[in-house]
Design a protein around this motif. Structure first.
Motif, PDB file in Angstrom:
ATOM      1  N   VAL A 152       0.833  -1.204   0.000  1.00 21.15           N
ATOM      2  CA  VAL A 152       0.000   0.000   0.000  1.00 21.15           C
ATOM      3  C   VAL A 152       0.869   1.256   0.000  1.00 21.15           C
ATOM      4  O   VAL A 152       0.617   2.206  -0.773  1.00 21.15           O
ATOM      5  CB  VAL A 152      -0.956  -0.007   1.208  1.00 21.15           C
ATOM      6  N   LEU A 153       1.886   1.300   0.842  1.00 21.19           N
ATOM      7  CA  LEU A 153       2.735   2.492   0.914  1.00 21.19           C
ATOM      8  C   LEU A 153       3.389   2.774  -0.429  1.00 21.19           C
ATOM      9  O   LEU A 153       3.461   3.933  -0.865  1.00 21.19           O
ATOM     10  CB  LEU A 153       3.799   2.312   1.994  1.00 21.19           C
ATOM     11  N   TRP A 154       3.861   1.725  -1.092  1.00 22.88           N
ATOM     12  CA  TRP A 154       4.549   1.959  -2.358  1.00 22.88           C
ATOM     13  C   TRP A 154       3.570   2.295  -3.478  1.00 22.88           C
ATOM     14  O   TRP A 154       3.741   3.285  -4.189  1.00 22.88           O
ATOM     15  CB  TRP A 154       5.386   0.745  -2.746  1.00 22.88           C
ATOM     16  N   SER A 155       2.533   1.479  -3.640  1.00 19.36           N
ATOM     17  CA  SER A 155       1.647   1.667  -4.788  1.00 19.36           C
ATOM     18  C   SER A 155       0.771   2.906  -4.666  1.00 19.36           C
ATOM     19  O   SER A 155       0.367   3.483  -5.679  1.00 19.36           O
ATOM     20  CB  SER A 155       0.756   0.432  -4.968  1.00 19.36           C
ATOM     21  N   TYR A 187       0.274  15.096   0.022  1.00 22.32           N
ATOM     22  CA  TYR A 187      -0.291  14.068  -0.860  1.00 22.32           C
ATOM     23  C   TYR A 187      -1.124  13.066  -0.069  1.00 22.32           C
ATOM     24  O   TYR A 187      -2.127  12.542  -0.569  1.00 22.32           O
ATOM     25  CB  TYR A 187       0.826  13.344  -1.608  1.00 22.32           C
ATOM     26  N   ALA A 188      -0.723  12.786   1.161  1.00 23.73           N
ATOM     27  CA  ALA A 188      -1.483  11.859   2.000  1.00 23.73           C
ATOM     28  C   ALA A 188      -2.613  12.540   2.753  1.00 23.73           C
ATOM     29  O   ALA A 188      -3.355  11.873   3.478  1.00 23.73           O
ATOM     30  CB  ALA A 188      -0.547  11.177   2.994  1.00 23.73           C
ATOM     31  N   GLY A 189      -2.759  13.855   2.608  1.00 22.74           N
ATOM     32  CA  GLY A 189      -3.798  14.577   3.344  1.00 22.74           C
ATOM     33  C   GLY A 189      -3.473  14.730   4.809  1.00 22.74           C
ATOM     34  O   GLY A 189      -4.369  14.928   5.633  1.00 22.74           O
ATOM     35  N   LEU A 190      -2.183  14.649   5.178  1.00 24.11           N
ATOM     36  CA  LEU A 190      -1.756  14.758   6.572  1.00 24.11           C
ATOM     37  C   LEU A 190      -1.116  16.107   6.878  1.00 24.11           C
ATOM     38  O   LEU A 190      -0.560  16.288   7.960  1.00 24.11           O
ATOM     39  CB  LEU A 190      -0.759  13.637   6.901  1.00 24.11           C
ATOM     40  N   PRO A 205      -6.873   9.054   0.382  1.00 22.37           N
ATOM     41  CA  PRO A 205      -7.466   8.539   1.626  1.00 22.37           C
ATOM     42  C   PRO A 205      -6.946   7.159   2.002  1.00 22.37           C
ATOM     43  O   PRO A 205      -6.858   6.836   3.191  1.00 22.37           O
ATOM     44  CB  PRO A 205      -8.965   8.522   1.327  1.00 22.37           C
ATOM     45  N   ARG A 206      -6.601   6.327   1.025  1.00 26.84           N
ATOM     46  CA  ARG A 206      -6.090   4.995   1.339  1.00 26.84           C
ATOM     47  C   ARG A 206      -4.728   5.074   1.999  1.00 26.84           C
ATOM     48  O   ARG A 206      -4.446   4.351   2.960  1.00 26.84           O
ATOM     49  CB  ARG A 206      -6.019   4.153   0.060  1.00 26.84           C
ATOM     50  N   LEU A 207      -3.873   5.946   1.475  1.00 28.64           N
ATOM     51  CA  LEU A 207      -2.556   6.119   2.077  1.00 28.64           C
ATOM     52  C   LEU A 207      -2.674   6.707   3.475  1.00 28.64           C
ATOM     53  O   LEU A 207      -1.967   6.291   4.404  1.00 28.64           O
ATOM     54  CB  LEU A 207      -1.698   7.026   1.181  1.00 28.64           C
ATOM     55  N   THR A 251      -4.040   4.053   5.985  1.00 26.53           N
ATOM     56  CA  THR A 251      -3.011   3.038   6.235  1.00 26.53           C
ATOM     57  C   THR A 251      -1.918   3.577   7.146  1.00 26.53           C
ATOM     58  O   THR A 251      -1.442   2.861   8.053  1.00 26.53           O
ATOM     59  CB  THR A 251      -2.411   2.567   4.905  1.00 26.53           C
ATOM     60  N   MET A 252      -1.524   4.822   6.953  1.00 19.26           N
ATOM     61  CA  MET A 252      -0.467   5.392   7.783  1.00 19.26           C
ATOM     62  C   MET A 252      -0.930   5.568   9.227  1.00 19.26           C
ATOM     63  O   MET A 252      -0.151   5.347  10.163  1.00 19.26           O
ATOM     64  CB  MET A 252      -0.019   6.743   7.213  1.00 19.26           C
ATOM     65  N   ILE A 253      -2.173   5.946   9.444  1.00 15.35           N
ATOM     66  CA  ILE A 253      -2.668   6.104  10.819  1.00 15.35           C
ATOM     67  C   ILE A 253      -2.736   4.748  11.514  1.00 15.35           C
ATOM     68  O   ILE A 253      -2.357   4.609  12.687  1.00 15.35           O
ATOM     69  CB  ILE A 253      -4.030   6.815  10.808  1.00 15.35           C
TER      70      ILE A 253
END
Length: 389
Positions: free
Chosen positions: A272-275, A291-294, A316-318, A321-323
């Motif tokens: 997920v992080l890469w793609s 880009y990650a909305g953070l 939103p997926r990235l 996943t990061m949270i």
């Protein structure tokens, strides 16, 4: 009579190109064009939805019309909003040598009136004016979307399909448990390997056998659940093969395998992080977080200054996943500098605002992983997985 100065126009008319906006829908595409030699008046045309050949014919007519007015040939510059049509129209136009831009519709400034007029005509003209401002080089006029390559776009399908399958699995499991709970049956786990044998042993809360129609319904649910489990295994096997592949174009598998060397990162998180994000090129850490909305969104007006939280304007997926991974990081990397920073931040607030601090940790962790993948900078205090002998 004295010559009166020409009145200023609302739109620049000394154009060096044909500026076109596309309003896309399933039934029709609305083409709004501003041609050289036509003043500030914009023309509108309709093309059946999905008719790319008809759209190119319309562009040819616009080019001929501009040449008839001015005696010159002009290039065409197109803008369209990012939406359900994806990027195939953008790629088709670029293949024909037409300059195309995809804009984030949420980044275009609009009237803040409670009730504002909104029509395809007004939206088309707004897009054309936005394109003009963008080509003039005005800063922050809009946010253009960088379209991924077909290969990068296809690489995301594995993790996105797995997420959809997991959601369907949860629905089937909850439905089976709900049907059984209505009969007074608790403790049945549809995901266990002995689910069918265990199901045949079930009795209702008042000691009866399961009603025949209910039993048949649950068995069909189990059939669909087992199909989903097989599909999930197939998707995960495909994901693992992609991660284990030899380095190809742009060293994509090699960079993804670097993430697997860090303790706490498994195949799904690495994929997920890469793609979803780290395959892109970023100039600085602010672009990574945005880009990650953070990225933070301050609110400042006069003496008022406060934070509104993260923008949530990115992938939103990235971001999700990061949270989730930030929580896992605390358990797998207790001695890292980022974990110590999180604990000190929470302790400073008296043990409160852990959710706020975890979002900040997710932002710092994403930036640190970006530096690790691109420059090889290992996260301070992070433990790596033992290498196989």
């Amino acid at each position: 009579m004295t010559n009166r100065p020409a009145e200023p126009t609302a739109v620049r008319t000394d154009l060096g190109a044909i500026f076109v906006s596309l309003e896309l829908s399933r039934s029709s595409w609305v083409v709004t064009a501003l041609l050289p030699g036509g003043g500030e008046k914009m023309s509108r045309h309709a093309v059946p939805g999905g008719d790319i050949a008809g759209l190119l014919d319309r562009f040819s007519q616009l080019r001929d019309k501009a040449q008839a007015r001015t005696g010159r040939s002009f290039p065409i510059i197109v803008i369209e909003e990012a939406g359900l049509d994806g990027f195939w129209i953008h790629r088709a136009l670029q293949k024909q040598g037409i300059e195309s831009h995809v804009v984030d519709p949420a980044s275009i400034a609009t009237s803040r009136r409670r009730r504002r007029a909104k029509t395809d005509r007004l939206d088309g003209e707004t897009l054309v004016r936005t394109l003009l401002a963008f080509k003039r080089g005005e800063p922050r006029v809009c946010a253009m979307v960088r379209a991924p390559s077909p290969e990068d776009e296809d690489r995301r399908r594995i993790t996105r399909e797995r997420k959809a399958l997991i959601a369907e699995r949860v629905e089937h499991v909850n439905r089976i448990k709900g049907l059984l709970l209505a009969q007074g049956i608790r403790g049945y786990e549809p995901l266990h390997r002995n689910r069918r044998a265990r199901f045949e042993e079930l009795r209702t809360g008042d000691g009866r056998d399961l009603p025949p129609h209910l039993k048949a319904q649950i068995l069909r649910e189990i059939d669909r659940l087992e199909l989903l489990l097989n599909q999930i295994k197939a998707v995960e096997a495909e994901r693992d093969r992609a991660l284990a592949a030899e380095p190809q174009d742009r060293e994509a598998p090699a960079a993804a395998k670097m993430l697997l060397d860090i303790r706490g990162i498994g195949p799904e998180v690495a994929a997920v992080l890469w793609s979803e994000g780290l395959f892109r090129h970023f100039d600085n850490r602010r672009q990574v977080a945005a880009y990650a909305g953070l990225a933070p969104t301050p609110w400042q007006s006069g003496a008022v200054s406060r934070e509104q939280g993260v923008s949530k304007a990115g992938n939103p997926r990235l971001r999700s996943t990061m949270i989730q991974f930030a929580w896992l990081w605390l358990g797998h990397q207790p001695d890292s500098a980022l974990t110590r920073w999180f604990r000190a931040r929470v302790e400073q607030n008296g043990g409160r605002q852990r959710k706020t601090a975890i979002v900040a940790l997710a932002r710092k962790l994403l930036v640190a992983l970006w530096k690790y993948v691109t420059s090889g900078v290992v996260i301070e205090g992070a433990r790596m997985k033992p290498t196989a002998a």
